[in-house]
Design an enzyme around this catalytic site. Structure first.
Site, PDB file in Angstrom:
ATOM      1  N   LYS A 123      25.736  86.542  93.021  1.00 50.32           N
ATOM      2  CA  LYS A 123      25.981  85.631  93.685  1.00 50.32           C
ATOM      3  C   LYS A 123      25.778  83.674  93.462  1.00 50.32           C
ATOM      4  O   LYS A 123      26.201  82.941  93.412  1.00 50.32           O
ATOM      5  CB  LYS A 123      26.990  86.022  94.643  1.00 50.32           C
ATOM      6  CG  LYS A 123      28.553  87.238  94.609  1.00 50.32           C
ATOM      7  CD  LYS A 123      28.240  87.723  95.812  1.00 50.32           C
ATOM      8  CE  LYS A 123      27.748  88.203  97.077  1.00 50.32           C
ATOM      9  NZ  LYS A 123      26.984  88.824  96.655  1.00 50.32           N
ATOM     10  N   ARG A 163      33.170  88.911 103.773  1.00 51.55           N
ATOM     11  CA  ARG A 163      33.503  90.649 103.385  1.00 51.55           C
ATOM     12  C   ARG A 163      34.110  91.456 103.514  1.00 51.55           C
ATOM     13  O   ARG A 163      34.035  92.529 103.637  1.00 51.55           O
ATOM     14  CB  ARG A 163      31.684  90.555 103.711  1.00 51.55           C
ATOM     15  CG  ARG A 163      31.170  90.309 103.024  1.00 51.55           C
ATOM     16  CD  ARG A 163      29.435  90.367 103.123  1.00 51.55           C
ATOM     17  NE  ARG A 163      28.581  91.072 102.275  1.00 51.55           N
ATOM     18  CZ  ARG A 163      27.190  90.489 101.748  1.00 51.55           C
ATOM     19  NH1 ARG A 163      28.085  88.903 102.030  1.00 51.55           N
ATOM     20  NH2 ARG A 163      26.213  90.696 100.821  1.00 51.55           N
ATOM     21  N   ARG A 185      14.569  93.895  91.629  1.00 51.36           N
ATOM     22  CA  ARG A 185      14.378  91.901  92.152  1.00 51.36           C
ATOM     23  C   ARG A 185      12.955  91.694  92.571  1.00 51.36           C
ATOM     24  O   ARG A 185      12.483  92.573  94.065  1.00 51.36           O
ATOM     25  CB  ARG A 185      15.981  91.841  93.295  1.00 51.36           C
ATOM     26  CG  ARG A 185      15.573  90.218  93.368  1.00 51.36           C
ATOM     27  CD  ARG A 185      17.265  90.103  93.915  1.00 51.36           C
ATOM     28  NE  ARG A 185      17.740  91.102  95.144  1.00 51.36           N
ATOM     29  CZ  ARG A 185      19.072  89.803  95.392  1.00 51.36           C
ATOM     30  NH1 ARG A 185      19.579  89.561  94.850  1.00 51.36           N
ATOM     31  NH2 ARG A 185      19.356  90.983  96.690  1.00 51.36           N
ATOM     32  N   ARG A 187      12.477  91.889  98.925  1.00 46.86           N
ATOM     33  CA  ARG A 187      13.655  92.220 100.174  1.00 46.86           C
ATOM     34  C   ARG A 187      13.349  94.048 100.573  1.00 46.86           C
ATOM     35  O   ARG A 187      13.516  94.840 100.188  1.00 46.86           O
ATOM     36  CB  ARG A 187      14.621  91.825 100.060  1.00 46.86           C
ATOM     37  CG  ARG A 187      15.057  90.340 100.446  1.00 46.86           C
ATOM     38  CD  ARG A 187      16.221  89.782  99.357  1.00 46.86           C
ATOM     39  NE  ARG A 187      17.417  89.993 100.130  1.00 46.86           N
ATOM     40  CZ  ARG A 187      18.795  89.866  99.982  1.00 46.86           C
ATOM     41  NH1 ARG A 187      19.079  88.953  99.201  1.00 46.86           N
ATOM     42  NH2 ARG A 187      19.597  91.032 100.245  1.00 46.86           N
ATOM     43  N   ARG A 198      24.468  99.236 100.836  1.00 48.90           N
ATOM     44  CA  ARG A 198      25.037  98.592 100.478  1.00 48.90           C
ATOM     45  C   ARG A 198      26.700  98.941  99.828  1.00 48.90           C
ATOM     46  O   ARG A 198      27.518  97.808  99.678  1.00 48.90           O
ATOM     47  CB  ARG A 198      24.343  97.356 100.464  1.00 48.90           C
ATOM     48  CG  ARG A 198      22.922  97.234 101.270  1.00 48.90           C
ATOM     49  CD  ARG A 198      21.922  95.789 101.031  1.00 48.90           C
ATOM     50  NE  ARG A 198      22.375  95.159 100.187  1.00 48.90           N
ATOM     51  CZ  ARG A 198      22.162  93.970  99.246  1.00 48.90           C
ATOM     52  NH1 ARG A 198      20.198  94.248  99.159  1.00 48.90           N
ATOM     53  NH2 ARG A 198      22.188  92.714  99.036  1.00 48.90           N
TER      54      ARG A 198
HETATM   55  P1  AMP Z   1      23.092  88.411 101.069  1.00 48.89           P
HETATM   56  O1  AMP Z   1      21.936  88.399 101.017  1.00 48.89           O
HETATM   57  O2  AMP Z   1      24.648  87.904 100.563  1.00 48.89           O
HETATM   58  O3  AMP Z   1      23.491  90.303 100.353  1.00 48.89           O
HETATM   59  O4  AMP Z   1      23.422  89.272 102.946  1.00 48.89           O
HETATM   60  C1  AMP Z   1      22.027  90.464 103.168  1.00 48.89           C
HETATM   61  C2  AMP Z   1      22.973  90.906 104.344  1.00 48.89           C
HETATM   62  O5  AMP Z   1      23.325  90.330 105.176  1.00 48.89           O
HETATM   63  C3  AMP Z   1      23.780  92.023 103.632  1.00 48.89           C
HETATM   64  O6  AMP Z   1      23.920  93.472 103.517  1.00 48.89           O
HETATM   65  C4  AMP Z   1      24.621  91.989 105.343  1.00 48.89           C
HETATM   66  O7  AMP Z   1      23.737  92.338 105.669  1.00 48.89           O
HETATM   67  C5  AMP Z   1      24.475  90.762 106.348  1.00 48.89           C
HETATM   68  N1  AMP Z   1      25.485  89.746 106.120  1.00 48.89           N
HETATM   69  C6  AMP Z   1      25.148  88.866 105.162  1.00 48.89           C
HETATM   70  N2  AMP Z   1      26.876  87.903 104.755  1.00 48.89           N
HETATM   71  C7  AMP Z   1      27.790  88.516 105.471  1.00 48.89           C
HETATM   72  C8  AMP Z   1      28.756  88.904 105.974  1.00 48.89           C
HETATM   73  N3  AMP Z   1      30.200  88.152 105.691  1.00 48.89           N
HETATM   74  N4  AMP Z   1      29.154  89.797 107.116  1.00 48.89           N
HETATM   75  C9  AMP Z   1      28.916  90.500 107.210  1.00 48.89           C
HETATM   76  N5  AMP Z   1      27.046  90.610 107.142  1.00 48.89           N
HETATM   77  C10 AMP Z   1      27.068  90.029 106.456  1.00 48.89           C
END
Ligand code: AMP
Length: 215
Positions: free
Chosen positions: A13, A88, A127, A160, A171
């Site tokens: 994304k 999400r 990554r 990360r 996840r």
């Molecule tokens: P990402 O970089 O988008 O994969 O987000 C990393 C982490 O941030 C996720 O695994 C969640 O713990 C948290 N997170 C990001 N966006 C959301 C969301 N819309 N709702 C809940 N948790 C989120």
């Protein structure tokens, strides 16, 4: 243009968003990036979110919804926005509908970046990211010239915490249980477009250019 990118962790994304941003002057809103910046800065929000993030769990809806509601009212969103990693969950999608209605605006498209789980596991375990400038690398496909050192800024390049395999599997199951139902939610609204996430970094941009009428 107001669009949402939905996709499993590792679907790319962020990468697709970078290529769209280079062409369209719209705000890129990545909830993951906002949360990580808050963790780094040690804010109250960051302290609340860190435990969930490290475990690969979702941060509670009310925290995220308030964060996005205020972000959508910033000046740079006037020319459009791309939501990356939000919504999400179904409550987040429903809350977004209410927020957009209040602001008197509507979504143009929701892009579902489709990808196989095993491809995600391989992509994410390899990554790496720069701690300083956020540049993204991959130990197999796009390594740094010097191991652990950012080509762009010389910062430290690390994995990360949530890119470890056990956390990735968690996840992915969170995605299938809580986020995948949104695909149906937006299909019913007539907004959904599915794009193959292995189609290269410009896959979504190419689609948007081709389907100008959609956005
Ligand atoms: P990402 O970089 O988008 O994969 O987000 C990393 C982490 O941030 C996720 O695994 C969640 O713990 C948290 N997170 C990001 N966006 C959301 C969301 N819309 N709702 C809940 N948790 C989120």
């Amino acid at each position: 243009m107001r669009i949402i990118l939905i996709g499993a962790p590792g679907a790319g994304k962020g990468t697709q968003a970078e290529s769209i941003k280079a062409k369209y002057p719209i705000a890129h809103i990545s909830t993951g990036d906002i949360l990580r910046a808050n963790v780094k800065a040690g804010t109250e929000l960051g302290k609340n979110a860190k435990g969930y993030m490290d475990a690969g769990k979702l941060v509670p809806d009310e925290i995220i919804i308030a964060m996005v509601e205020s972000r959508l009212q910033e000046a740079d969103c006037k020319s459009g926005f791309l939501l990356d990693g939000f919504p999400r969950t179904t409550p987040q999608a429903e809350a977004l509908d209410v927020i957009l209605k209040k602001l008197g605006i509507a979504l143009d498209a929701v892009i579902d970046l489709a990808i196989d789980d095993e491809v995600v596991v391989q992509r994410l375990t390899t990554r790496r990211g720069c701690k300083s400038c956020g540049a993204i690398y991959n130990t197999l496909f796009n390594p740094t010239k010097v191991e652990g050192v950012c080509d762009k800024c010389g910062g430290e390049v690390i994995q990360r915490d949530d890119d470890k395999e056990s956390v990735i599997r968690n996840r992915l199951s969170v995605f299938h249980e809580q986020t995948a139902p949104l695909i149906e939610y937006y299909r019913k609204q007539g907004l959904l477009h599915t794009i193959d996430a292995t189609g290269g970094k410009d896959a979504v941009l190419n689609f948007l250019e081709k389907e100008k009428g959609c956005c």
